[in-house]
Enzyme design. Structure first.
Site, short mmCIF file in Angstrom:
data_model
loop_
_atom_site.label_atom_id
_atom_site.label_comp_id
_atom_site.label_asym_id
_atom_site.label_seq_id
_atom_site.Cartn_x
_atom_site.Cartn_y
_atom_site.Cartn_z
N HIS A 82 0.84 -1.20 0.00
CA HIS A 82 0.00 0.00 0.00
C HIS A 82 0.87 1.24 0.00
O HIS A 82 1.87 1.32 0.73
CB HIS A 82 -0.90 0.04 1.23
N ASP A 161 -15.02 2.97 8.10
CA ASP A 161 -13.97 3.90 7.68
C ASP A 161 -14.45 4.82 6.57
O ASP A 161 -14.10 6.01 6.55
CB ASP A 161 -12.73 3.13 7.21
N ARG A 168 -14.12 13.22 8.36
CA ARG A 168 -12.83 13.83 8.67
C ARG A 168 -12.46 14.86 7.62
O ARG A 168 -11.89 15.92 7.91
CB ARG A 168 -11.74 12.76 8.74
N SER A 183 -7.36 4.30 9.58
CA SER A 183 -8.11 4.33 8.32
C SER A 183 -7.45 3.43 7.28
O SER A 183 -8.10 2.60 6.65
CB SER A 183 -8.19 5.77 7.80
N LYS A 187 -8.62 -1.08 6.36
CA LYS A 187 -8.93 -1.60 5.03
C LYS A 187 -7.91 -2.66 4.60
O LYS A 187 -8.29 -3.68 4.02
CB LYS A 187 -8.96 -0.46 4.00
#
Length: 426
Positions: A82, A161, A168, A183, A187
């Site tokens: 990621h 989320d 947010r 967050s 995921k």
């Protein structure tokens, strides 16, 4: 339990109990807590922070709001990567097929671009027919046959989320390490891979501008992953200047093909190899020659099979923009500054990105760099070419790009692409 009591506890600087956190996440997901109350809680967290235990519990509660994918029946290890997002960051595209060439399954659930940050899914959709919306059954079939799939995350993956992130974004509570970390990691943990490597970008074109803050975020995410049973490490990488020589959807697919054919810019190749070696090591494969798989066609073969399996044509001609404009060097010297944010915003203004999630993007729009940071230039040399379907976009794009391109008389020091690493704590 009462929502107001939870808000007051965090407002007054107390640690929330596991029960309070689970109650808050459940209440907001099930729409029993209003946006105003959740916003108040998020601001209290933003101002007072969360302990490691609180952050773990918050993350687990968001994972528990949906389903956690299970790839245990695929007959081999799974690995994921990621990125926190950058400019010209196409690493995931060659990386997934490269790792899959060594027998590791790579389920990559990716996102779309917003603002100056490009999105992997948008890039892939510039390939004719490519389908990023793959259901879980088809995803498993592609992973079993090809070994890699890059697709959109389903709505049942950490749905809490999705609601909290949107809130947010409009309440000034984005820049909070525990909220950012939970967050991202809710995921990625829910996505079900055995191991995860994080690419935490640092610099003008990244979300995190400061190296020390980025290290704190990386450590928090690495600990969250390992606490959840996902072997996790992080690499902090430079995003003060764009990665590679292309910014934009089809342009970055073109560069991806070059990398998979054994060429491409060295900074992109270096990071692709770095992350591949980490993903393979986590899967128990350490004695492998990763660069050889880029040179001999194994990674390209996996790429072509993945594109075909997801409905795309690996030989399709990529979209091109109708108009182009060259930026030329105004003097002799060295390219002393090539600012990632300036060029990322320029690409966005040309049509390659979106201001809102529902906006369309131009697949052929973007920026091609003819010179990169530190290279020598002569007056009149092309430094970059801008591409768009609408000529009216050139002026605002140039307003952003030109201040970020600075020619100096002294050559700048060589760029370090890898800034630091964060490993699992024993």
């Amino acid at each position: 339990m009462d929502v107001i009591d939870v808000i007051k506890a965090k407002r007054d600087g107390h640690e929330l109990t596991d029960e309070q956190i689970a109650f808050a996440i459940r209440s907001y997901t099930e729409e029993q807590m209003g946006d105003d109350q959740c916003a108040a809680l998020l601001m209290a967290i933003f101002l007072n922070g969360m302990s490691r235990r609180e952050t773990v519990t918050w993350t687990n509660a968001m994972i528990g709001s949906g389903t956690r994918m299970d790839f245990s029946g695929l007959g081999g290890p799974t690995a994921d990567k990621h990125s926190t997002g950058g400019v010209g960051d196409k690493i995931s595209l060659p990386l997934g097929p490269l790792v899959a060439a060594f027998g590791v399954r790579v389920p990559m659930l990716s996102g779309r671009g917003l603002g100056h940050t490009g999105g992997t899914l948008d890039k892939l959709e510039s390939i004719a027919g490519f389908n990023v919306n793959v259901d879980s059954e088809r995803l498993r079939a592609i992973l079993t046959d090809v070994g890699v799939a890059i697709a959109a995350a389903g709505s049942d993956l950490a749905p809490a989320d999705k609601r909290i992130y949107a809130l947010r974004d409009v309440t000034g509570t984005v820049d909070s390490v525990p909220l950012i970390a939970s967050s991202i990691m809710s995921k990625k943990i829910a996505a079900g891979a055995d191991s995860l490597v994080l690419d935490v970008k640092v610099g003008s074109g990244a979300f995190m501008k400061d190296l020390e803050q980025a290290k704190i975020l990386a450590r928090t995410m690495v600990d969250l992953g390992n606490d959840a049973g996902v072997e996790t490490s992080a690499v902090l990488t430079d995003m003060s200047t764009p990665l590679g020589r292309t910014i934009g959807n089809a342009l970055e697919i073109e560069e991806t093909r070059e990398i998979l054919a054994g060429g491409g810019p060295e900074d992109v190749v270096t990071l692709t190899v770095e992350f591949a070696e980490r993903m393979l090591a986590a899967a128990g494969k350490t004695d492998v020659d990763v660069r050889a798989a880029l040179q001999d066609g194994r990674a390209m073969d996996r790429w072509r099979r993945m594109v075909s399996a997801q409905g795309g044509d690996p030989d399709a001609t990529l979209p091109t923009a109708r108009h182009q404009h060259d930026i030329l060097a105004e003097e002799d010297g060295y390219l002393g500054t090539l600012d990632a944010l300036a060029l990322g915003v320029a690409s966005w203004r040309l049509g390659a990105g979106r201001a809102r999630k529902e906006d369309a993007v131009q697949m052929g729009a973007g920026v091609r760099l003819h010179k990169t940071l530190g290279e020598q230039v002569r007056k009149g040399d092309p430094i970059a070419t801008l591409y768009t379907d609408e000529e009216s976009r050139f002026e605002p794009a140039l307003d952003s790009a030109l201040p970020g391109i600075v020619i100096t008389q002294e050559q700048p020091s060589a760029r370090e692409v890898v800034l630091a690493t964060v490993e699992k704590q024993n």
